[in-house]
Design a protein around this motif. Structure first.
Motif, PDB file in Angstrom:
ATOM      1  N   TYR A   1       9.798  -7.565 -52.899  1.00 21.31           N
ATOM      2  CA  TYR A   1      11.178  -7.122 -53.090  1.00 21.31           C
ATOM      3  C   TYR A   1      11.208  -5.608 -53.297  1.00 21.31           C
ATOM      4  O   TYR A   1      12.018  -4.895 -52.688  1.00 21.31           O
ATOM      5  CB  TYR A   1      11.799  -7.837 -54.291  1.00 21.31           C
ATOM      6  CG  TYR A   1      13.075  -7.193 -54.791  1.00 21.31           C
ATOM      7  CD1 TYR A   1      14.307  -7.500 -54.211  1.00 21.31           C
ATOM      8  CD2 TYR A   1      13.051  -6.266 -55.843  1.00 21.31           C
ATOM      9  CE1 TYR A   1      15.479  -6.900 -54.664  1.00 21.31           C
ATOM     10  CE2 TYR A   1      14.228  -5.679 -56.302  1.00 21.31           C
ATOM     11  CZ  TYR A   1      15.432  -5.985 -55.712  1.00 21.31           C
ATOM     12  OH  TYR A   1      16.587  -5.384 -56.171  1.00 21.31           O
TER      13      TYR A   1
ATOM     14  N   GLU B   1      10.565 -16.453 -44.478  1.00 23.75           N
ATOM     15  CA  GLU B   1      11.181 -15.231 -43.964  1.00 23.75           C
ATOM     16  C   GLU B   1      11.705 -15.419 -42.546  1.00 23.75           C
ATOM     17  O   GLU B   1      12.775 -14.916 -42.185  1.00 23.75           O
ATOM     18  CB  GLU B   1      10.175 -14.085 -43.994  1.00 23.75           C
ATOM     19  CG  GLU B   1       9.850 -13.578 -45.391  1.00 23.75           C
ATOM     20  CD  GLU B   1       8.970 -12.351 -45.342  1.00 23.75           C
ATOM     21  OE1 GLU B   1       9.342 -11.379 -44.650  1.00 23.75           O
ATOM     22  OE2 GLU B   1       7.914 -12.355 -45.981  1.00 23.75           O
TER      23      GLU B   1
ATOM     24  N   SER C   1      14.919 -17.204 -42.655  1.00 23.90           N
ATOM     25  CA  SER C   1      16.029 -16.388 -43.156  1.00 23.90           C
ATOM     26  C   SER C   1      16.639 -15.507 -42.074  1.00 23.90           C
ATOM     27  O   SER C   1      17.750 -15.005 -42.231  1.00 23.90           O
ATOM     28  CB  SER C   1      15.565 -15.516 -44.328  1.00 23.90           C
ATOM     29  OG  SER C   1      14.734 -14.456 -43.889  1.00 23.90           O
TER      30      SER C   1
ATOM     31  N   GLU D   1      21.576 -21.413 -52.009  1.00 28.02           N
ATOM     32  CA  GLU D   1      21.615 -19.990 -51.685  1.00 28.02           C
ATOM     33  C   GLU D   1      21.016 -19.142 -52.799  1.00 28.02           C
ATOM     34  O   GLU D   1      20.570 -18.018 -52.552  1.00 28.02           O
ATOM     35  CB  GLU D   1      23.067 -19.552 -51.463  1.00 28.02           C
ATOM     36  CG  GLU D   1      23.745 -20.171 -50.257  1.00 28.02           C
ATOM     37  CD  GLU D   1      23.523 -19.381 -48.986  1.00 28.02           C
ATOM     38  OE1 GLU D   1      23.293 -18.164 -49.080  1.00 28.02           O
ATOM     39  OE2 GLU D   1      23.573 -19.982 -47.897  1.00 28.02           O
TER      40      GLU D   1
ATOM     41  N   VAL E   1      16.161 -17.632 -50.191  1.00 33.79           N
ATOM     42  CA  VAL E   1      16.889 -16.727 -49.296  1.00 33.79           C
ATOM     43  C   VAL E   1      17.296 -17.491 -48.042  1.00 33.79           C
ATOM     44  O   VAL E   1      16.454 -18.046 -47.331  1.00 33.79           O
ATOM     45  CB  VAL E   1      16.029 -15.510 -48.932  1.00 33.79           C
ATOM     46  CG1 VAL E   1      16.683 -14.697 -47.810  1.00 33.79           C
ATOM     47  CG2 VAL E   1      15.818 -14.626 -50.152  1.00 33.79           C
TER      48      VAL E   1
ATOM     49  N   PHE F   1      22.413 -15.168 -46.456  1.00 35.67           N
ATOM     50  CA  PHE F   1      22.088 -14.146 -47.453  1.00 35.67           C
ATOM     51  C   PHE F   1      21.360 -12.973 -46.799  1.00 35.67           C
ATOM     52  O   PHE F   1      21.675 -11.806 -47.036  1.00 35.67           O
ATOM     53  CB  PHE F   1      21.225 -14.767 -48.553  1.00 35.67           C
ATOM     54  CG  PHE F   1      20.891 -13.834 -49.680  1.00 35.67           C
ATOM     55  CD1 PHE F   1      21.785 -13.641 -50.732  1.00 35.67           C
ATOM     56  CD2 PHE F   1      19.679 -13.158 -49.724  1.00 35.67           C
ATOM     57  CE1 PHE F   1      21.479 -12.786 -51.783  1.00 35.67           C
ATOM     58  CE2 PHE F   1      19.365 -12.309 -50.766  1.00 35.67           C
ATOM     59  CZ  PHE F   1      20.269 -12.125 -51.803  1.00 35.67           C
ATOM     60  N   HIS F   2      20.384 -13.278 -45.961  1.00 39.64           N
ATOM     61  CA  HIS F   2      19.605 -12.195 -45.364  1.00 39.64           C
ATOM     62  C   HIS F   2      20.355 -11.504 -44.235  1.00 39.64           C
ATOM     63  O   HIS F   2      20.152 -10.315 -43.990  1.00 39.64           O
ATOM     64  CB  HIS F   2      18.265 -12.716 -44.848  1.00 39.64           C
ATOM     65  CG  HIS F   2      17.316 -11.620 -44.479  1.00 39.64           C
ATOM     66  ND1 HIS F   2      16.774 -10.761 -45.411  1.00 39.64           N
ATOM     67  CD2 HIS F   2      16.840 -11.207 -43.274  1.00 39.64           C
ATOM     68  CE1 HIS F   2      15.999  -9.884 -44.816  1.00 39.64           C
ATOM     69  NE2 HIS F   2      16.028 -10.117 -43.514  1.00 39.64           N
TER      70      HIS F   2
ATOM     71  N   ASN G   1      20.625  -7.207 -50.735  1.00 39.82           N
ATOM     72  CA  ASN G   1      19.902  -8.451 -50.430  1.00 39.82           C
ATOM     73  C   ASN G   1      18.505  -8.169 -49.864  1.00 39.82           C
ATOM     74  O   ASN G   1      18.192  -8.485 -48.716  1.00 39.82           O
ATOM     75  CB  ASN G   1      20.708  -9.313 -49.457  1.00 39.82           C
ATOM     76  CG  ASN G   1      22.041  -9.761 -50.024  1.00 39.82           C
ATOM     77  OD1 ASN G   1      22.419  -9.379 -51.132  1.00 39.82           O
ATOM     78  ND2 ASN G   1      22.749 -10.577 -49.286  1.00 39.82           N
TER      79      ASN G   1
ATOM     80  N   PRO H   1      15.996 -15.173 -53.841  1.00 40.71           N
ATOM     81  CA  PRO H   1      17.059 -14.205 -54.112  1.00 40.71           C
ATOM     82  C   PRO H   1      17.131 -13.796 -55.581  1.00 40.71           C
ATOM     83  O   PRO H   1      17.993 -13.016 -55.960  1.00 40.71           O
ATOM     84  CB  PRO H   1      18.332 -14.971 -53.696  1.00 40.71           C
ATOM     85  CG  PRO H   1      17.998 -16.404 -53.937  1.00 40.71           C
ATOM     86  CD  PRO H   1      16.521 -16.538 -53.656  1.00 40.71           C
TER      87      PRO H   1
ATOM     88  N   ASP I   1      17.132  -9.950 -56.401  1.00 42.46           N
ATOM     89  CA  ASP I   1      18.409  -9.295 -56.132  1.00 42.46           C
ATOM     90  C   ASP I   1      19.421  -9.625 -57.219  1.00 42.46           C
ATOM     91  O   ASP I   1      20.185  -8.749 -57.660  1.00 42.46           O
ATOM     92  CB  ASP I   1      18.957  -9.755 -54.775  1.00 42.46           C
ATOM     93  CG  ASP I   1      18.199  -9.163 -53.601  1.00 42.46           C
ATOM     94  OD1 ASP I   1      18.300  -7.942 -53.389  1.00 42.46           O
ATOM     95  OD2 ASP I   1      17.499  -9.914 -52.909  1.00 42.46           O
TER      96      ASP I   1
ATOM     97  N   ALA J   1      22.255  -8.245 -55.264  1.00 35.96           N
ATOM     98  CA  ALA J   1      22.653  -9.457 -54.537  1.00 35.96           C
ATOM     99  C   ALA J   1      24.102  -9.376 -54.088  1.00 35.96           C
ATOM    100  O   ALA J   1      24.966  -8.862 -54.800  1.00 35.96           O
ATOM    101  CB  ALA J   1      22.440 -10.687 -55.416  1.00 35.96           C
TER     102      ALA J   1
END
Length: 312
Positions: free
Chosen positions: A145, A215, A218, A231, A235, A239-240, A255, A261, A264, A270
């Motif tokens: 992150y 990933e 996402s 959510e 992620v 959201f992404h 985000n 998440p 964030d 977020a």
């Protein structure tokens, strides 16, 4: 029972890797070449799983419909994915982490120091490999992150990262669309964190592969939602997509979480309110958005240089 993945990796080792290592004079790597082949096979498996999960989602519930140039844009992202998941990524991740940790552990052992692991720091984790694996994943994601957030903070770094954000036809293939220098920084970052917290060498690539699986999901081009609670646990594509979405894509994005998440939410970055369809970076040149691999890489270097000069 024979493990089919181990059998395939063994065949690759005997038919391809050992002759290549012998020809190059690198036979000291023979013992670990099987493990690299195994991780490459798992990389193929990951791509297959990505396709099995994300392709039906994107086909049945697409968010962004087809547009001119979409096929070529997606094809380029597929090339990025194959190189990252099957070729370059397992090679760098495994050998880089394995050799570095072996060297560091040997150096420290010569001075009478044994590096700690989560299990030695918290004995309650002994005998709980699934919990240990999850905690390692949480720590890696927390650190990622901050790596991601910093890549938007520094101009020169975002110039490289903009190759990822320039995609206007985002799909689950877009996860690995990165500048090679940005990927290098990410790889070194992961290796450093993994060494610092004592992740076992053979577990490290599998951990990263699992994180990358989420990933890829996402980035999927789909309207499917995880629901209010989901959510906030993982992620999601929505959201992404807000991170990639116009008009606030780029250095003003929010985000930043890759898998969870939570970071964030914890650090105030977020945004669950935006319904985003269009993606891309309005400040990226056309070469970075729709050019070939070399054109995108060159454009990323030029933008990194330009943004770095502005900051100085």
């Amino acid at each position: 029972m024979i493990d089919p993945f181990a059998w395939i990796a063994g065949w690759i080792q005997e038919a391809v890797l050992v002759p290549l290592l012998w020809r190059c004079g690198w036979m000291e790597w023979e013992d670990v070449s099987f493990l690299w082949a195994l991780f490459a096979v798992y990389g193929v498996l990951q791509v297959v799983i990505n396709c099995a999960i994300c392709m039906p989602m994107e086909r049945l519930r697409p968010l962004q419909r087809g547009s001119p140039g979409r096929a070529r844009a997606v094809a380029m992202d597929i090339l990025y994915t194959v190189v990252a998941r099957v070729g370059l990524f397992p090679l760098v991740m495994f050998f880089g982490f394995y050799t570095t940790q072996t060297w560091i552990n040997g150096l420290l052992a010569d001075h009478g120091y044994v590096p700690p692991t989560l299990e030695t720091l918290f004995p309650a984790l002994l005998g709980l490999p699934i919990l240990s694996f999850f905690l390692y994943a949480v720590i890696l994601d927390f650190c990622d992150y901050w790596r991601h957030r910093l890549s938007h903070r520094f101009g020169w770094w975002y110039g490289l990262h903009a190759v990822h954000h320039a995609q206007r036809q985002m799909t689950f293939w877009s996860d690995d669309r990165n500048h090679v220098l940005d990927d290098t920084i990410s790889t070194l970052w992961f290796i450093a964190i993994g060494l610092l917290i004592g992740i076992p060498p053979l577990q490290f690539p599998i951990l990263v592969l699992c994180l990358r699986l989420v990933e890829s999901l996402s980035h999927a081009n789909t309207t499917i939602s995880f629901g209010w609670l989901g959510e906030r646990l993982l992620v999601s594509p929505q959201f992404h997509r807000a991170h990639h979405g116009l008009p606030s894509c780029g250095r003003r994005s929010r985000n930043f979480g890759a898998v969870f998440p939570w970071w964030d939410m914890l650090f105030g970055t977020a945004d669950f309110t935006r319904d985003v369809v269009e993606t891309g970076d309005l400040t990226a040149g056309e070469a970075m958005a729709t050019g070939g691999w070399l054109a995108q890489q060159t454009a990323g270097l030029r933008r990194a240089w330009a943004l770095g000069r502005q900051a100085s």
